[in-house]
Design a protein around this motif. Structure first.
Motif, PDB file in Angstrom:
ATOM      1  N   PRO A 280       1.032  51.808   6.485  1.00  0.00           N
ATOM      2  CA  PRO A 280       1.165  52.102   7.921  1.00  0.00           C
ATOM      3  C   PRO A 280       2.229  53.150   8.181  1.00  0.00           C
ATOM      4  O   PRO A 280       3.258  53.206   7.493  1.00  0.00           O
ATOM      5  CB  PRO A 280       1.544  50.742   8.522  1.00  0.00           C
ATOM      6  CG  PRO A 280       0.963  49.741   7.570  1.00  0.00           C
ATOM      7  CD  PRO A 280       1.114  50.354   6.209  1.00  0.00           C
ATOM      8  N   HIS A 281       1.975  53.982   9.179  1.00  0.00           N
ATOM      9  CA  HIS A 281       2.787  55.177   9.404  1.00  0.00           C
ATOM     10  C   HIS A 281       4.280  54.869   9.476  1.00  0.00           C
ATOM     11  O   HIS A 281       5.092  55.534   8.814  1.00  0.00           O
ATOM     12  CB  HIS A 281       2.335  55.867  10.689  1.00  0.00           C
ATOM     13  CG  HIS A 281       3.198  57.029  11.078  1.00  0.00           C
ATOM     14  ND1 HIS A 281       3.215  58.219  10.375  1.00  0.00           N
ATOM     15  CD2 HIS A 281       4.097  57.177  12.090  1.00  0.00           C
ATOM     16  CE1 HIS A 281       4.077  59.046  10.943  1.00  0.00           C
ATOM     17  NE2 HIS A 281       4.614  58.449  11.976  1.00  0.00           N
ATOM     18  N   GLY A 282       4.670  53.890  10.286  1.00  0.00           N
ATOM     19  CA  GLY A 282       6.094  53.610  10.449  1.00  0.00           C
ATOM     20  C   GLY A 282       6.757  53.171   9.161  1.00  0.00           C
ATOM     21  O   GLY A 282       7.878  53.598   8.845  1.00  0.00           O
ATOM     22  N   PHE A 283       6.088  52.328   8.378  1.00  0.00           N
ATOM     23  CA  PHE A 283       6.633  51.899   7.094  1.00  0.00           C
ATOM     24  C   PHE A 283       6.694  53.070   6.123  1.00  0.00           C
ATOM     25  O   PHE A 283       7.651  53.195   5.342  1.00  0.00           O
ATOM     26  CB  PHE A 283       5.784  50.774   6.502  1.00  0.00           C
ATOM     27  CG  PHE A 283       5.855  49.481   7.266  1.00  0.00           C
ATOM     28  CD1 PHE A 283       7.072  48.899   7.569  1.00  0.00           C
ATOM     29  CD2 PHE A 283       4.704  48.843   7.689  1.00  0.00           C
ATOM     30  CE1 PHE A 283       7.153  47.700   8.281  1.00  0.00           C
ATOM     31  CE2 PHE A 283       4.761  47.655   8.391  1.00  0.00           C
ATOM     32  CZ  PHE A 283       5.978  47.081   8.696  1.00  0.00           C
ATOM     33  N   ALA A 284       5.681  53.933   6.149  1.00  0.00           N
ATOM     34  CA  ALA A 284       5.659  55.085   5.247  1.00  0.00           C
ATOM     35  C   ALA A 284       6.809  56.037   5.547  1.00  0.00           C
ATOM     36  O   ALA A 284       7.423  56.597   4.626  1.00  0.00           O
ATOM     37  CB  ALA A 284       4.324  55.810   5.356  1.00  0.00           C
ATOM     38  N   CYS A 285       7.113  56.233   6.825  1.00  0.00           N
ATOM     39  CA  CYS A 285       8.238  57.095   7.201  1.00  0.00           C
ATOM     40  C   CYS A 285       9.572  56.460   6.824  1.00  0.00           C
ATOM     41  O   CYS A 285      10.477  57.120   6.305  1.00  0.00           O
ATOM     42  CB  CYS A 285       8.219  57.363   8.700  1.00  0.00           C
ATOM     43  SG  CYS A 285       6.855  58.393   9.258  1.00  0.00           S
ATOM     44  N   ALA A 286       9.710  55.175   7.100  1.00  0.00           N
ATOM     45  CA  ALA A 286      10.982  54.492   6.874  1.00  0.00           C
ATOM     46  C   ALA A 286      11.274  54.269   5.393  1.00  0.00           C
ATOM     47  O   ALA A 286      12.438  54.075   5.009  1.00  0.00           O
ATOM     48  CB  ALA A 286      10.988  53.149   7.600  1.00  0.00           C
TER      49      ALA A 286
END
Length: 378
Positions: A280-286
């Motif tokens: 998921p985008h947010g986890f991938a960024c973080a």
């Protein structure tokens, strides 16, 4: 921290913002008597119609409720083609970042006087086609993460080529942004933390950024403070409505920051992680956030030093320690690693991690060796 200097900077964001519990009542005056296209998910349509305020709007509503995470180029084009013969007065984006992205693409392609309705063409050369005011977009958030309600960008995915595409134009700024934390109270745990981490990451991405300004630094400092406070509280209880409001404001402020700076290296690295591993985008960024923070602490600490002073952490090292502590509480590393496998699979994607308009915003030159260091340290 070095003495401040007065360097040139600029700021432009035309979106009218409404923030706070109950502020969704502001939408009624915007759409009364109009024909509006509501862009959302199936769950979002149910939430919209069940809401005592939104469900009672005096407007003619047409629906696109087929939005899924990471909206696809082909799927979005199908909706454009289906609706091309209709005329709308405005577009209501209702949901998280994916709904916002799809709504911006639809608002652009369905603007009545626009000659080109091919989304791929609009993405490739928006400056040649988006030369007139587009359908007004009224963006209502139901998550706290992307900040897309105040940015002029839309992310569309070519799922066949496993590639992220970006539609960007000053014409895409929503006319209205409504950030009502009450609409996030029932957000599930995974979505709460994926979007919340995205908000924190976007604030920091605007800090280790060549386009950072005094205005974005001030907003980012408050966003970081709010997010570092809210995320542990939500980890303890998803029913902490005050924490929901804190992360909603953090997300809004972070969105205002990246509307000026754009994002940087964490987002650039994240796109292949989402495309190839479905992170998921947010986890991938973080996932790379703490590693990038440590890299900046060593080689480019100026932005972190300013944020640390403004947030009360004192030193950039203390700020990075506080960030790592929150990420440890959320067990971010283990949850993402379970989807990625070993480092070699991620290292093999380094050539896909150079995203123009993202990686080149980072305060340090992004090289293969730097990416390898960040990936291994993550």
């Amino acid at each position: 921290m070095q003495a401040p200097s007065a360097k040139p900077w600029s700021f432009h964001n035309p979106t009218q913002v409404h923030f706070g519990a109950g502020c969704r009542t502001a939408l009624a005056a915007r759409v009364q008597g109009l024909k509006a296209l509501v862009v959302t998910t199936r769950r979002g349509r149910q939430q919209f119609l069940a809401d005592p305020v939104l469900g009672a709007l005096d407007a003619q509503l047409e629906w696109v409720d087929s939005v899924t995470p990471n909206p696809g180029l082909a799927e979005t084009q199908l909706e454009i083609d289906r609706l091309a013969a209709q005329r709308f007065d405005c577009v209501i984006a209702f949901g998280g970042g994916s709904a916002m992205d799809a709504a911006k693409a639809l608002a652009a392609a369905l603007t009545p006087a626009l000659e080109c309705r091919d989304l791929a063409t609009l993405i490739t050369n928006p400056g040649a086609h988006l030369t007139m005011p587009l359908l007004p977009i009224h963006a209502i958030t139901t998550t706290s993460g992307t900040g897309a309600e105040v940015t002029p960008f839309a992310t569309i995915w070519d799922h066949v080529a496993k590639k992220k595409l970006s539609l960007a134009s000053p014409r895409l700024f929503p006319q209205t942004a409504i950030v009502d934390p009450e609409l996030t109270h029932d957000l599930p745990r995974a979505a709460t933390f994926s979007t919340g981490l995205d908000a924190l990451n976007q604030a920091l991405e605007s800090v280790w950024n060549r386009n950072r300004s005094p205005m974005t630094t001030l907003m980012a400092s408050r966003a970081v403070t709010l997010a570092l406070t809210a995320l542990p509280r939500l980890h303890a209880s998803l029913d902490d409505h005050e924490a929901r409001a804190l992360i909603a404001e953090a997300s809004l402020l972070a969105g205002l920051c990246i509307s000026q700076t754009r994002t940087a290296i964490c987002h650039s690295v994240s796109y292949p992680l989402t495309a190839h591993f479905d992170v998921p985008h947010g986890f991938a960024c973080a996932y790379t956030m703490a590693a990038v923070a440590r890299l900046c602490l060593r080689d480019a600490p100026e932005g972190l030093a300013e944020i640390a002073a403004l947030t009360g952490h004192g030193t950039p090292g203390a700020l990075v320690d506080a960030l790592q502590s929150v990420l440890n509480q959320l067990d971010l590393r283990a949850s993402v690693r379970s989807q990625l496998g070993d480092d070699n699979a991620v290292l093999a994607l380094r050539s896909e991690m150079y995203t123009p308009g993202r990686s080149d915003n980072f305060v340090l030159p992004v090289t293969h060796d730097l990416l390898a260091d960040v990936i291994r340290d993550s």
